[in-house]
Design a protein around this motif. Structure first.
Motif, PDB file in Angstrom:
ATOM      1  N   ASN A 158      63.074  45.093  44.913  1.00  0.00           N
ATOM      2  CA  ASN A 158      61.896  44.920  45.608  1.00  0.00           C
ATOM      3  C   ASN A 158      62.254  43.593  46.498  1.00  0.00           C
ATOM      4  OD1 ASN A 158      60.112  47.161  44.984  1.00  0.00           O
ATOM      5  ND2 ASN A 158      59.318  45.848  43.355  1.00  0.00           N
ATOM      6  N   ARG A 161      64.865  44.522  49.126  1.00  0.00           N
ATOM      7  CA  ARG A 161      64.415  45.309  50.273  1.00  0.00           C
ATOM      8  C   ARG A 161      63.607  44.210  51.273  1.00  0.00           C
ATOM      9  NH1 ARG A 161      60.750  50.936  50.286  1.00  0.00           N
ATOM     10  NH2 ARG A 161      60.251  51.150  52.492  1.00  0.00           N
ATOM     11  N   ASN A 162      62.760  43.324  50.737  1.00  0.00           N
ATOM     12  CA  ASN A 162      62.180  42.418  51.421  1.00  0.00           C
ATOM     13  C   ASN A 162      63.208  41.398  52.100  1.00  0.00           C
ATOM     14  OD1 ASN A 162      60.041  40.971  52.294  1.00  0.00           O
ATOM     15  ND2 ASN A 162      59.847  39.641  50.647  1.00  0.00           N
ATOM     16  N   GLY A 165      64.858  43.318  54.835  1.00  0.00           N
ATOM     17  CA  GLY A 165      63.897  43.705  55.953  1.00  0.00           C
ATOM     18  C   GLY A 165      63.695  42.412  56.873  1.00  0.00           C
ATOM     19  N   HIS A 297      65.183  50.346  58.560  1.00  0.00           N
ATOM     20  CA  HIS A 297      64.337  50.141  57.546  1.00  0.00           C
ATOM     21  C   HIS A 297      64.455  51.243  56.401  1.00  0.00           C
ATOM     22  CE1 HIS A 297      62.201  46.490  58.287  1.00  0.00           C
ATOM     23  NE2 HIS A 297      61.899  46.882  59.499  1.00  0.00           N
ATOM     24  N   ALA A 298      64.540  52.519  57.208  1.00  0.00           N
ATOM     25  CA  ALA A 298      64.797  53.574  56.211  1.00  0.00           C
ATOM     26  C   ALA A 298      66.024  53.423  55.266  1.00  0.00           C
ATOM     27  CB  ALA A 298      64.755  54.977  57.174  1.00  0.00           C
ATOM     28  N   ASN A 300      67.792  50.687  54.707  1.00  0.00           N
ATOM     29  CA  ASN A 300      67.415  49.695  53.763  1.00  0.00           C
ATOM     30  C   ASN A 300      66.666  50.267  52.532  1.00  0.00           C
ATOM     31  OD1 ASN A 300      67.148  47.244  52.444  1.00  0.00           O
ATOM     32  ND2 ASN A 300      65.153  46.669  53.532  1.00  0.00           N
ATOM     33  N   ALA A 301      65.566  50.880  52.667  1.00  0.00           N
ATOM     34  CA  ALA A 301      65.004  51.536  51.464  1.00  0.00           C
ATOM     35  C   ALA A 301      65.845  52.597  50.658  1.00  0.00           C
ATOM     36  CB  ALA A 301      63.754  52.248  51.876  1.00  0.00           C
ATOM     37  N   GLU A 302      66.581  53.276  51.327  1.00  0.00           N
ATOM     38  CA  GLU A 302      67.566  54.119  50.441  1.00  0.00           C
ATOM     39  C   GLU A 302      68.537  53.305  49.821  1.00  0.00           C
ATOM     40  OE1 GLU A 302      68.928  58.119  49.073  1.00  0.00           O
ATOM     41  OE2 GLU A 302      67.168  57.122  49.745  1.00  0.00           O
ATOM     42  N   CYS A 304      68.338  50.520  48.290  1.00  0.00           N
ATOM     43  CA  CYS A 304      67.640  49.851  47.360  1.00  0.00           C
ATOM     44  C   CYS A 304      67.351  50.601  46.352  1.00  0.00           C
ATOM     45  CB  CYS A 304      66.369  48.998  47.823  1.00  0.00           C
ATOM     46  SG  CYS A 304      66.904  47.602  48.800  1.00  0.00           S
ATOM     47  N   ARG A 305      67.020  52.096  46.814  1.00  0.00           N
ATOM     48  CA  ARG A 305      66.850  53.089  45.776  1.00  0.00           C
ATOM     49  C   ARG A 305      68.046  53.374  44.880  1.00  0.00           C
ATOM     50  NH1 ARG A 305      67.468  58.103  44.727  1.00  0.00           N
ATOM     51  NH2 ARG A 305      68.628  58.443  46.675  1.00  0.00           N
TER      52      ARG A 305
END
Length: 330
Positions: A158, A161-162, A165, A297-298, A300-302, A304-305
């Motif tokens: 988290n 990601r922040n 971002g 952003h997509a 970044n989310a991936e 991090c996952r």
């Protein structure tokens, strides 16, 4: 006027000290801390008078940002100043090669958000000392017991990601002044900067695989676009360390300067750039970057996952333990 009533003015100060960026809250805390042991009536009157006099100017400065020669408050390891139309965020942990702690992640986020609203034309990130940054402080992973690894990985994902971002969304020209070696996330983020100026003493290293980890900072997307898939794989998968001139030839670095004149030459150029109309520069950046934001952003989310999956793996745990064990023996 204050935006909320005074919570207490009697007795010793017994609440946590607010963030350095909470200007009004910090002023109130300092006043209460100083006056808390005075007699009740005296302390209360002094406290109310202090806050009443101080809060209008603090509220104004927190909204307007620092002037051309002003400076933001500093955290211990992230120093923020504003001068000549440039807000500079300096990683200030030179004895640890500017390794980024969990607190520094939070401080950099706050600094970028403040810089996005101040009256400077651009923002620069650099390092104090021999290193630009040695990346994530791996001792961050030792702050929780092994049975808390699930929570640690979730919290870390988290924060990451922040953090990334905030770079993706930063509205002004963002420049990296790479004064020395850069490692890990301090390298992978460079694809989100608008210019990267490096000393010829700088190197760029992303040793994720050797630590059982995976790329972040949107580098899995930006690096192949910048340097091509093969060169990106050499860095991100195989962990090849490259020189500043190699990074420049591959498009990751804008220009390389001799270390002996690096600071003088780079800052002369940046001060000249900062004289350009700031709104025009921000609009130009928006035209260049806006079509990529959703994709970034997509990504970044991936990242991090996938990163969280890696952190929970035995492979990563073993690699980190081995690394920290070797480091302890040095």
């Amino acid at each position: 006027m204050c935006d909320r009533p005074l919570l207490a003015t009697e007795g010793p100060c017994n609440v946590p000290k607010p963030s350095v960026f909470n200007f009004i809250g910090k002023a109130k805390w300092d006043a209460w801390n100083a006056l808390g042991r005075l007699p009740k009536e005296t302390a209360q009157q002094n406290y109310v008078e202090f806050v009443s006099c101080l809060s209008p100017s603090w509220e104004s400065s927190s909204q307007a940002g620092p002037g051309a020669s002003g400076s933001w408050p500093e955290s211990e390891h992230v120093v923020v100043t504003s001068k000549d139309g440039i807000t500079t965020i300096t990683l200030n942990r030179p004895t640890k090669k500017n390794a980024i702690t969990i607190q520094m992640y939070h401080d950099i986020i706050l600094a970028l958000k403040a810089a996005s609203k101040d009256n400077s034309a651009m923002t620069v990130i650099t390092g104090n000392g021999d290193y630009y940054s040695s990346g994530n402080d791996l001792t961050n992973f030792t702050k929780f017991a092994s049975d808390d690894l699930e929570k640690l990985s979730e919290d870390s994902a988290n924060i990451l990601r922040n953090f990334v971002g905030t770079f993706i969304d930063f509205p002004k020209p963002l420049v990296a002044v790479v004064n020395g070696p850069a490692v890990g996330i301090s390298v992978t983020l460079l694809g989100l900067f608008d210019a990267v100026y490096a000393s010829d003493r700088a190197t760029f290293h992303t040793p994720f695989t050797s630590l059982g980890q995976t790329p972040e900072g949107c580098s899995s997307y930006t690096f192949p676009k910048i340097m091509g898939p093969a060169k990106a794989a050499e860095m991100l998968i195989f962990g090849k360390k490259i020189t500043a001139r190699e990074a420049c030839a591959q498009g990751l670095v804008t220009e390389v300067f001799p270390d002996s004149t690096f600071q003088r030459d780079v800052w002369t150029r940046l001060k000249a750039y900062a004289k350009n109309p700031p709104n025009a520069m921000s609009r130009g950046k928006q035209l260049i970057r806006s079509s990529e934001k959703e994709k970034l952003h997509a990504v970044n989310a991936e990242e991090c996952r996938v990163g969280r999956e890696s952190w929970l793996s035995t492979e990563c745990t073993t690699a980190l333990q081995n690394f920290l064990s070797r480091k302890a023996r040095l």
